[in-house]
Motif scaffolding. Structure first.
Motif, PDB file in Angstrom:
ATOM      1  N   ARG A 314       0.821  -1.219   0.000  1.00 30.30           N
ATOM      2  CA  ARG A 314       0.000   0.000   0.000  1.00 30.30           C
ATOM      3  C   ARG A 314       0.852   1.264   0.000  1.00 30.30           C
ATOM      4  O   ARG A 314       0.377   2.335  -0.367  1.00 30.30           O
ATOM      5  CB  ARG A 314      -0.898   0.026   1.251  1.00 30.30           C
ATOM      6  N   PHE A 315       2.091   1.112   0.420  1.00 29.89           N
ATOM      7  CA  PHE A 315       2.986   2.263   0.487  1.00 29.89           C
ATOM      8  C   PHE A 315       3.544   2.536  -0.909  1.00 29.89           C
ATOM      9  O   PHE A 315       4.418   1.851  -1.392  1.00 29.89           O
ATOM     10  CB  PHE A 315       4.111   1.987   1.480  1.00 29.89           C
ATOM     11  N   ASP A 325      -1.516   7.445  -5.490  1.00 32.95           N
ATOM     12  CA  ASP A 325      -1.153   7.424  -4.070  1.00 32.95           C
ATOM     13  C   ASP A 325      -2.305   6.855  -3.250  1.00 32.95           C
ATOM     14  O   ASP A 325      -3.386   7.428  -3.191  1.00 32.95           O
ATOM     15  CB  ASP A 325      -0.841   8.852  -3.603  1.00 32.95           C
ATOM     16  N   ILE A 328      -1.155   5.598   2.636  1.00 36.29           N
ATOM     17  CA  ILE A 328      -1.021   4.694   3.772  1.00 36.29           C
ATOM     18  C   ILE A 328      -1.421   5.426   5.051  1.00 36.29           C
ATOM     19  O   ILE A 328      -1.029   6.577   5.271  1.00 36.29           O
ATOM     20  CB  ILE A 328       0.425   4.155   3.861  1.00 36.29           C
ATOM     21  N   VAL A 333       0.348   1.851   9.567  1.00 34.34           N
ATOM     22  CA  VAL A 333       1.719   1.903  10.086  1.00 34.34           C
ATOM     23  C   VAL A 333       1.773   1.333  11.502  1.00 34.34           C
ATOM     24  O   VAL A 333       2.728   0.645  11.871  1.00 34.34           O
ATOM     25  CB  VAL A 333       2.252   3.340  10.049  1.00 34.34           C
ATOM     26  N   MET A 385      10.862  -1.630   0.534  1.00 28.73           N
ATOM     27  CA  MET A 385      10.387  -0.432   1.222  1.00 28.73           C
ATOM     28  C   MET A 385      11.491   0.606   1.381  1.00 28.73           C
ATOM     29  O   MET A 385      11.236   1.815   1.341  1.00 28.73           O
ATOM     30  CB  MET A 385       9.794  -0.787   2.584  1.00 28.73           C
ATOM     31  N   LYS A 388      11.663   2.460  -1.839  1.00 30.64           N
ATOM     32  CA  LYS A 388      10.524   3.381  -1.940  1.00 30.64           C
ATOM     33  C   LYS A 388      10.735   4.607  -1.054  1.00 30.64           C
ATOM     34  O   LYS A 388      10.451   5.733  -1.445  1.00 30.64           O
ATOM     35  CB  LYS A 388       9.236   2.668  -1.534  1.00 30.64           C
ATOM     36  N   CYS A 392      10.891   8.608  -1.912  1.00 30.96           N
ATOM     37  CA  CYS A 392      10.035   9.625  -1.279  1.00 30.96           C
ATOM     38  C   CYS A 392      10.866  10.784  -0.727  1.00 30.96           C
ATOM     39  O   CYS A 392      10.514  11.958  -0.899  1.00 30.96           O
ATOM     40  CB  CYS A 392       9.220   8.988  -0.156  1.00 30.96           C
ATOM     41  N   GLN A 414       0.340  11.069   2.987  1.00 23.93           N
ATOM     42  CA  GLN A 414       1.172   9.904   3.279  1.00 23.93           C
ATOM     43  C   GLN A 414       2.486  10.284   3.950  1.00 23.93           C
ATOM     44  O   GLN A 414       3.030   9.522   4.743  1.00 23.93           O
ATOM     45  CB  GLN A 414       1.449   9.131   1.990  1.00 23.93           C
ATOM     46  N   GLN A 417       3.456   9.802   7.607  1.00 24.54           N
ATOM     47  CA  GLN A 417       3.810   8.486   8.132  1.00 24.54           C
ATOM     48  C   GLN A 417       5.250   8.096   7.813  1.00 24.54           C
ATOM     49  O   GLN A 417       5.701   7.017   8.185  1.00 24.54           O
ATOM     50  CB  GLN A 417       2.853   7.426   7.559  1.00 24.54           C
ATOM     51  N   TYR A 418       5.976   8.961   7.115  1.00 28.06           N
ATOM     52  CA  TYR A 418       7.327   8.598   6.681  1.00 28.06           C
ATOM     53  C   TYR A 418       8.252   8.276   7.851  1.00 28.06           C
ATOM     54  O   TYR A 418       9.021   7.314   7.813  1.00 28.06           O
ATOM     55  CB  TYR A 418       7.938   9.726   5.842  1.00 28.06           C
ATOM     56  N   ILE A 421       7.489   4.923   9.292  1.00 27.68           N
ATOM     57  CA  ILE A 421       7.954   3.851   8.401  1.00 27.68           C
ATOM     58  C   ILE A 421       9.466   3.690   8.528  1.00 27.68           C
ATOM     59  O   ILE A 421       9.991   2.575   8.603  1.00 27.68           O
ATOM     60  CB  ILE A 421       7.548   4.158   6.949  1.00 27.68           C
TER      61      ILE A 421
END
Length: 859
Positions: A314-315, A325, A328, A333, A385, A388, A392, A414, A417-418, A421
């Motif tokens: 989903r990310f 997008d 997420i 998370v 991830m 990704k 980002c 999103q 939430q970085y 993550i």
């Protein structure tokens, strides 16, 4: 992903058809025993791996030797060991059990990974492994929980009638009542018995029946099923003791297995997944965690891997062309964090785990054979991830560099939430060789966007202290922001305001009484400071009070602190100060004052020496740390270490393991080691001598003072556990800038750029003269003028932008014989209309004298 959905849909369809046949074939008045016997023949997806059947034909080749496995009898909680060949049938195992236990064959049912083993199949076909754990269950009539079976039979009966299209009055209320009664009857004092009781929910096929009803074409049935499932989820979390949550995980995961991959079931599926996450949070803390065997652990981690994978899918980077997008969510998370933690702990706590795992994972590894597949899959998720996340951060950096978008344009839903993550990727990186370095290298390369995220999203309620593990990946502004989050927020609440009224002649004593004698919680509010018989109030007075108190507190007249010879504003506790109760209270008071000054962002002109700072951070003090505190001792110790070995071994220095100190006018000898006076310093022990000398003079001698300073500092923090985080997060130079500001020469051009005019224009002669005079001032005079103007002697670490407002020069109607005045609260300098540059210079040189600046302004 599509093949997984297809398999899942096919499985649900198959299960649904068999349940439909079963529901239509079994009369409503069937006994519980016959019902249980029929249920035992239905498929269960509880823990079954979809790859087992496809690989069973090759199982014999992989397991040529004899197997040993364990059979646990739920009826009397005993376990027996069985040896057999992979080609032996399940029936032959039943025969062995009969010979050992005497239990008739017709009374036996073997369960493995939630599925009943069929007599005609071989152990290889059933994928039985070495050291596997099987359960032996009997017919229902021998169960120890007949009421639980009866409740589940009632639920099944209602579901069957609803599915056939019958009208059942109060169906939802009845099902929810049954579920509440079932959960409430769980034995509270015996974990094993409670496990047997809760296992009945799966054994009765209640999850499959509820999902079958949920997928019914009748809308009311779907609502009843969903309400019933959500009610059961609530019961598991809210009514059962936390130590039983581990037992509920398989049941809730059964709902997830049945719902996964069906788009219309996504909301309910997400609720079930989040329930699994909530239950897992308590497994690691429950006293029953040690009772979960290795097989159950393996099944658990394999069961939650799909959760991690689907959240990772989903990310999606924000502006990738290949996908929209998905945004997420925080709940995603949060679940991801729990699932990663669960697998991380399972791998780390595995008896065969010998350290970080090689990324080039072998097909089989002798030290963690059961978890190698899990570790391989988790690494693939980590790798994807991380790539990704790098993309980002790169997107944010490109926007920062282009300056084409405002601050809001760099971030989207999103991106909030970085950081969370990244925190989980940091945890995952600790499993594999070289991945920790790879992770932090990526963070270092993306330092600028990382700091932008910190400044925007790190709040007081967050747990982002892991970012401070490597201080080199974040800049001072981000570090300062994070440590400021360790203090309670300053809120201007009149009801919680601390009013402090001080007599200047009794500045230190009255301030000590106000700050030291109150409950720490009351200091978490705002401050309102006034000096007796003075009209001035507001933030300017508050800043002046902080500055003056700290200057007085650290003054060498009090013998509490010593200034470093080369920097009179840098202090450490005085080793010669007698640690009596009153002086220790003053050290605690000092800790509170420094913490309060930091919390209120007030510069006090006092900084801490390295030996003091390192002890506050819980770090060792070595020779290099005393360079500023005692240059003479540092130089002497350095010479001792650098002397030729023959010279020092000749005892030419006459040194022994003692330290001489002066106390009350007399010399006192302190042993650095027991019997130190008789131990000569030589080339072999001189490093130990220097270490003990430094430790005795700068650590042991001030340990009580440092301890009380810490106590006072902790009183102002939001939590005592944050003390080490605070000082370890900063370099000494960072703390210097926060307490003292920049001591470098003030840039007059920047000063002018942050100044506004009231009653004057920038082109007026008085303003032109003013800046020309400031340009000619010495750096010290400029700092004194800034202090007179704002009660801030040095500009903040952020520059003039760090001030709460712009500076102002206001035209004053006062006679030209008067000096300038200030309203420090508003950063306002009131400048009379002087007739010449010479007159203005004369007046300004008076106000920048230190004795004038120390008592200034009106308000």
């Amino acid at each position: 992903m599509s093949s997984t959905n297809s398999c899942r849909s096919s499985y649900i369809y198959s299960t649904k058809r068999k349940l439909e046949d079963y529901v239509s074939a079994v009369p409503e008045d069937d006994g519980a025993a016959d019902y249980a016997a029929a249920v035992a023949d239905l498929p269960s997806s509880s823990w079954a791996s979809t790859s087992q059947s496809s690989s069973s034909s090759n199982y014999l080749l992989a397991h040529p030797s004899q197997l040993q496995f364990f059979v646990r009898m739920l009826s009397d909680n005993k376990t027996i060991s069985i040896r057999a060949c992979p080609c032996d049938t399940v029936k032959s195992v039943h025969e062995k059990i009969r010979k050992i236990t005497g239990i008739p064959l017709r009374e036996q049912r073997l369960i493995y990974l939630g599925k009943q083993l069929q007599w005609e199949k071989s152990l290889a076909q059933c994928a039985i492994e070495n050291d596997a754990s099987l359960q032996l269950v009997g017919r229902l009539r021998s169960t120890g929980h007949p009421k639980a079976w009866k409740i589940m039979e009632d639920v099944r009966s209602i579901i069957g009638r609803l599915y056939r299209g019958e009208t059942v009055r109060y169906a939802l209320q009845t099902i929810k009542t049954c579920l509440s009664e079932y959960v409430s009857k769980t034995p509270k004092n015996n974990f094993e018995t409670a496990q047997e009781h809760l296992q009945i929910f799966i054994s009765s096929l209640a999850p499959s029946a509820l999902i079958m009803l949920y997928m019914s074409p009748i809308e009311d049935n779907m609502k009843i099923a969903e309400e019933s499932i959500r009610h059961f989820l609530h019961l598991t979390k809210a009514t059962l003791p936390k130590q039983y949550h581990s037992i509920c995980v398989p049941t809730v995961m059964e709902f997830c297995n049945l719902l996964r991959g069906v788009p219309q079931c996504l909301p309910l599926y997400t609720s079930c997944r989040t329930c699994v996450s909530s239950l897992l949070k308590n497994i690691g803390h429950s006293h029953t965690s040690s009772s979960i065997d290795s097989v159950a652990t393996l099944v658990l981690v394999k069961g939650i891997l799909p959760f991690i994978s689907e959240i990772a899918d989903r990310f999606v980077p924000f502006n990738t062309e290949s996908a929209v997008d998905l945004g997420i969510l925080q709940s995603d998370v949060n679940d991801f964090s729990v699932f990663v933690s669960c697998i991380y702990n399972a791998i780390k706590e595995h008896p065969g785990f010998l350290g970080e795992i090689s990324v080039a994972l072998p097909r089989k590894a002798s030290y963690y054979p059961n978890l190698v597949e899990v570790a391989r899959d988790l690494y693939q998720i980590f790798d994807n991830m991380l790539l990704k996340m790098e993309l980002c951060l790169n997107q944010i950096e490109e926007q920062l560099n282009s300056n084409s978008a405002g601050e809001g344009g760099m971030f989207h839903q999103q991106s909030s939430q970085y950081l969370a993550i990244l925190k989980e990727l940091n945890v995952m990186s600790g499993i594999y060789v070289g991945c920790k370095e790879r992770f932090w290298a990526m963070m270092r390369l993306r330092k600028r966007p990382l700091c932008a995220l910190i400044l925007r999203y790190v709040k007081r309620t967050d747990d982002h202290w892991w970012l401070l593990e490597r201080k080199d990946v974040i800049d001072l502004e981000a570090k300062r922001h994070m440590v400021m989050m360790m203090f309670p927020e300053v809120v201007d609440d009149f009801d919680e305001q601390n009013e402090i009224l001080i007599d200047r002649s009794q500045l230190l004593t009255e301030s000590f009484n106000y700050v030291s004698m109150v409950d720490p919680e009351s200091l978490h509010g705002s401050l309102f400071v006034e000096f007796k018989n003075e009209e001035a109030t507001g933030p300017g007075v508050e800043r002046e009070w902080f500055y003056l108190v700290c200057q007085a507190l650290f003054s060498q007249h009090n013998d509490l602190f010593i200034a470093c010879p080369n920097d009179c504003s840098r202090f450490y506790p005085n080793p010669a100060s007698k640690p009596d109760p009153l002086s220790l209270k003053y050290f605690k008071f000092a800790g509170r004052m420094i913490a309060l000054a930091l919390r209120h962002k007030v510069q006090v002109g006092i900084v801490l020496d390295r030996i003091f700072f390192r002890q506050l951070a819980g770090l060792e003090v070595d020779l290099e740390d005393i360079r500023e505190a005692d240059p003479c001792l540092y130089s002497s110790c350095r010479k001792i270490l650098e002397l030729d070995s023959e010279v020092i071994d000749s005892d030419a220095l006459g040194l022994t393991f003692v330290r001489e100190v002066e106390e009350l006018g007399s010399r006192k000898v302190i042993d650095l080691l027991p019997g130190g006076a008789n131990i000569a310093v030589n080339s072999k022990n001189r490093e130990e001598y220097v270490h003990l000398l430094v430790k005795n003079q700068f650590v042991s001698s001030i340990s009580e003072q440092v301890s009380h300073f810490k106590e006072g500092f902790v009183d102002i923090l939001s939590s005592p556990r944050m003390l080490d985080y605070f000082f370890q997060s900063l370099d000494l130079e960072d703390l210097d800038l926060m307490l003292r500001g920049s001591t470098s020469d003030i840039c007059v051009q920047a000063w002018r750029a942050h100044t506004e005019y009231i009653g004057y224009k920038e082109t007026d002669l008085q303003i032109v003269w003013f800046w020309e005079i400031v340009e000619t001032m010495t750096p010290k005079q400029k700092h004194e003028l800034l202090f007179f103007w704002t009660s801030i002697k040095n500009i903040p670490v952020e520059g003039f932008c760090g001030l709460s407002s712009t500076l102002q020069i206001c035209s004053s109607p006062a006679p030209i014989t008067h000096l300038p005045t200030t309203h420090t609260c508003f950063y306002r300098l009131c400048l009379p209309v002087y007739p010449s540059m010479a007159v203005m210079l004369d007046r300004l040189l008076i106000v920048v004298q230190e004795h004038v600046v120390s008592s200034f302004g009106t308000w």
